[in-house]
Design a protein around this motif. Structure first.
Motif: not given
Length: 792
Positions: A234-235, A240-242, A247-251, A543-547
């Protein structure tokens, strides 16, 4: 709570069957392709049939007029909407101080295609069959250009990118070159080795998949995707691309059927579907076909290296010198630049007290699929080079493969290597001693004699690997070029009845997180494992995580959960103290009960949980209701799993067929949560490593750039009957800087096994005069090497 205390808790070090397996084995899992949205269309990508060509014109008229077609998009549409290209997540600075060259990586080709499989157009239709039929009608006028596929030819070939006219991305180095040169000048013996680490095609059971969705009423996007780190996806896509607000994008990454690194990255298809969902106001699904995956998934490995070891007369290592040419493919993939540098060169000290190491890496663009992290990511390449070289040192000096390793093992910790890393703890001699006993090395001579009596050849090969897991800390990684943080997040939500939901930024694609993380929480809180649910893979809930990659999940993600549990315990003690009319300083917690020191007073964790949500008897003046805590954990260092692998092979000189007869692995993973899951991870890793050593090899035609190994007809995957039963064991030196003492186990098998296998094959063939060949040790390669040795 310290690592030693944690290791002694109930449910830790215990075989518990994976909670998630029931739904997988009964067909109740939910993968991306299982998701069917209302008003769902289908996408098919038109891909380049050429390795290198100018795109002179694209005629989409017939395709747009085909039955069921909703729209067709090409590079000019992307450029018109001002979408950026795919970013690289790691900046490497060249030895001359200049940043690496970063050519644009458009999501649909603009002006040129640069490898067979490059994205040219996207066709969207009501059904998959209609999209496929229409894709055949897209007419592209190509001007074919010369191509290059071998990394050693890149410098003298036509430029892929204007930004890199010599096809060179960067030159990077680490170590003290002057000190290394001095050590070589005075060495009693120097061993040299040229080798190739062959290119691999990741082949997860589930191919990549994505569904793009857009809600016009809210302006919100949803991307369902088979991915290992949805927050990072998402980040990268939004920032970087779109150019969209996050907060408007859910993955959402639902169940993922294997990844091995190939599903870490932001791929062009993911962005295309998300972007096109708004353009068409339709939900759009794309499912990668296996032949398409061979062309378009990021590949692994592909190094050409020269290595030299300087030694004294007793085989003591004095200095190591390495030069590697790394093939990056046609574009920079998400973490491509980190693999042959930070994740490779820093591991070339291995388990050895080599005083000086100097490594130089040149990275090149070629007309091949992008290369990125694949199970082990740089560490298999480093281990293969070093462990092949160490065994060759032993043979040249006439000493045993085990003996030369024992003479050079690190034996005091912490140990600062000459290539940046500092190892915190280990027991390398202990691993080898246990491995030699388990492998019955003492009986090898008898087994060799029995093999030779059958007209075959038997060899034994050693590999003593070390890897760096849980890439960290963020500030150091940032100084080394990382463009993102490398922390992890964990949220522990205790419910009124005492059950628990855990939200983790890590993501499972077969590792058993829903079981292992539940064991951690159950052990800390003294509740049943079945009372803990684990939620992951959804940026809308977690919450935000790095996978998940780099064997980081338990050591980084698990540590974040432990920090959240610390907060839970602290608050719960205050509630328990109020209930028992005591000071929270006098309250102890163990086995699910809060007790007051020196008394028989006690309350259960369940009572405390209920009180937190039904606060009739509650210190409201001091505490908020509820029992829900979140924590972020940023490691202070890598973790360093290590081990020794010993392989025995039988080789038939008449046919070149190699059979792995015995394989032994002893690993040090620190604290082990679930031995059964660890064993499964090691088994799978060894299979992948032996697959590279004996079977797998991605090959492009050097003249046309066509992928010659584009299906399972030509790309040999390992099967169960290729292997004996593995002998596996562990020792434990708990990591000193995370609260669990864990080190990570997911990649070890793939790191340690390839050099053990090839060293065994070369040991078997040495009496026949064969001293060298590259992976894979296929029957044809082995037989050819034997015939060449006979001719001499």
């Amino acid at each position: 709570m310290g690592a030693s205390d944690f290791a002694n808790l109930p449910n830790i070090g215990v075989d518990i069957r994976r909670k998630e397996d029931y739904r997988f084995l009964t067909g109740a899992g939910q993968y991306t392709d299982d998701i069917v949205l209302a008003n769902q269309a289908h996408a098919v990508f038109v891909r380049s049939p050429h390795a290198h060509a100018r795109v002179k014109a694209i005629d989409i008229a017939a395709a747009k007029a085909a039955p069921g077609v909703i729209d067709v998009f090409v590079g000019s549409d992307v450029a018109g909407d001002k979408l950026n290209g795919l970013p690289c997540g790691w900046l490497i600075t060249s030895t001359n101080g200049e940043p690496m060259k970063e050519p644009p990586h458009p999501i649909l080709a603009q002006g040129k295609v640069r490898y067979v499989g490059d994205h040219v157009a996207m066709v969207i239709a009501e059904t998959l069959e209609q999209a496929k039929d229409a894709a055949e009608l897209v007419n592209v006028d190509y001007e074919v250009l010369p191509s290059v596929v071998k990394v050693t030819d890149a410098a003298s070939s036509e430029a892929l990118h204007e930004a890199s006219p010599d096809n060179h991305c960067f030159k990077w180095a680490i170590g003290d070159k002057v000190a290394v040169d001095v050590a070589f000048a005075s060495a009693a013996h120097v061993t040299k080795l040229d080798l190739v680490n062959n290119r691999l095609v990741p082949n997860a059971m589930e191919p990549r998949a994505a569904i793009g969705s857009y809600q016009r009423g809210t302006g919100e996007y949803t991307l369902y995707v088979s991915n290992q780190n949805p927050h990072v996806e998402r980040l990268l896509m939004t920032a970087f691309v779109m150019g969209l607000p996050e907060h408007k994008v859910r993955v959402i990454a639902p169940d993922v059927g294997g990844g091995f690194g190939s599903k870490i990255y932001l791929y062009a298809e993911d962005v295309c579907l998300t972007w096109a969902a708004k353009k068409t106001n339709r939900n759009i699904k794309w499912i990668c076909e296996r032949s398409e995956a061979f062309l378009s998934d990021a590949h692994g490995r592909d190094h050409v290296s020269h290595a030299e070891m300087a030694m004294d007369s007793q085989g003591k290592f004095l200095a190591l010198r390495v030069h590697t040419d790394a093939n990056l493919g046609a574009y920079l993939s998400t973490f491509a630049s980190a693999v042959p540098t930070i994740l490779y060169a820093t591991l070339l000290a291995g388990q050895y007290k080599t005083p000086q190491v100097y490594v130089e890496v040149d990275a090149w663009f070629t007309n091949t699929a992008p290369v990125d992290a694949y199970r082990g990511a740089g560490r298999p390449e480093a281990t293969y080079l070093l462990e092949r070289l160490v065994s060759r040192c032993a043979w040249e000096l006439g000493i045993g493969q085990d003996e030369i390793r024992k003479r050079n093992f690190i034996d005091a910790w912490p140990y600062q290597t000459p290539v940046a890393l500092q190892y915190d703890v280990g027991d390398y001699l202990g691993c080898m001693t246990k491995a030699e006993k388990l492998a019955d090395v003492a009986g090898f001579a008898a087994r060799r004699a029995a093999t030779e009596a059958k007209g075959l050849r038997r060899g034994i090969g050693y590999s003593s690997y070390i890897e760096a897991c849980g890439i960290a800390p963020s500030n150091i990684a940032g100084a080394l070029g990382a463009r993102a943080g490398l922390f992890e997040c964990g949220e522990v939500r205790v419910h009124p009845t005492g059950s628990v939901t855990v939200f983790t930024g890590s993501h499972s694609h077969g590792q058993g997180h829903e079981t292992t993380f539940a064991q951690v929480v159950a052990a800390r809180l003294g509740i049943e494992v079945d009372a803990v649910d684990v939620v992951h893979g959804d940026t809308g809930r977690v919450p935000f995580g790095m996978g998940t990659y780099g064997s980081r999940s338990i050591s980084v993600g698990g540590a974040a959960i432990m920090k959240a549990l610390d907060k839970i315990e602290t608050k719960a003690k205050k509630i328990a103290a109020h209930l028992m009319e005591a000071s929270d300083a006098d309250v102890e917690f163990a086995n699910g009960e809060f007790t007051v020191k020196g008394t028989d007073k006690k309350v259960t964790f369940g009572q405390v949980a209920l009180t937190a949500y039904v606060p009739h008897n509650y210190p409201l003046d001091k505490l908020e209701p509820g029992l829900n805590e979140t924590a972020f954990y940023d490691p202070t260092n890598f973790t360093f799993p290590a081990g020794t692998y010993i392989c025995e092979v039988e080789v038939d000189p008449a046919t070149g067929v190699v059979r792995v007869d015995r394989f032994t692995a002893v690993d040090d993973f620190g604290t082990i949560i679930n031995p059964m899951i660890v064993e499964g991870q090691v088994h799978g890793g060894i299979v992948q490593g032996i697959g590279q050593a004996l079977l797998e090899n991605c090959v492009y035609d050097p003249d046309t750039g066509q992928l010659l190994t584009g299906s399972f007809m030509d790309y040999a995957m390992p099967r169960a009957d290729d292997f004996p039963n593995f002998h596996i064991d562990t020792i434990s030196t708990p990591c000193t800087h995370n609260p669990l003492g864990t080190k990570g186990c997911g990649e070890a098998g793939a790191i340690g096994s390839p050099p053990a296998v090839i060293n065994a094959v070369l040991d078997a063939l040495h009496p026949l005069g064969v001293t060298e060949f590259d992976m894979p040790a296929s029957p044809n390669r082995v037989w050819t090497a034997i015939q060449a040795a006979k001719a001499h």
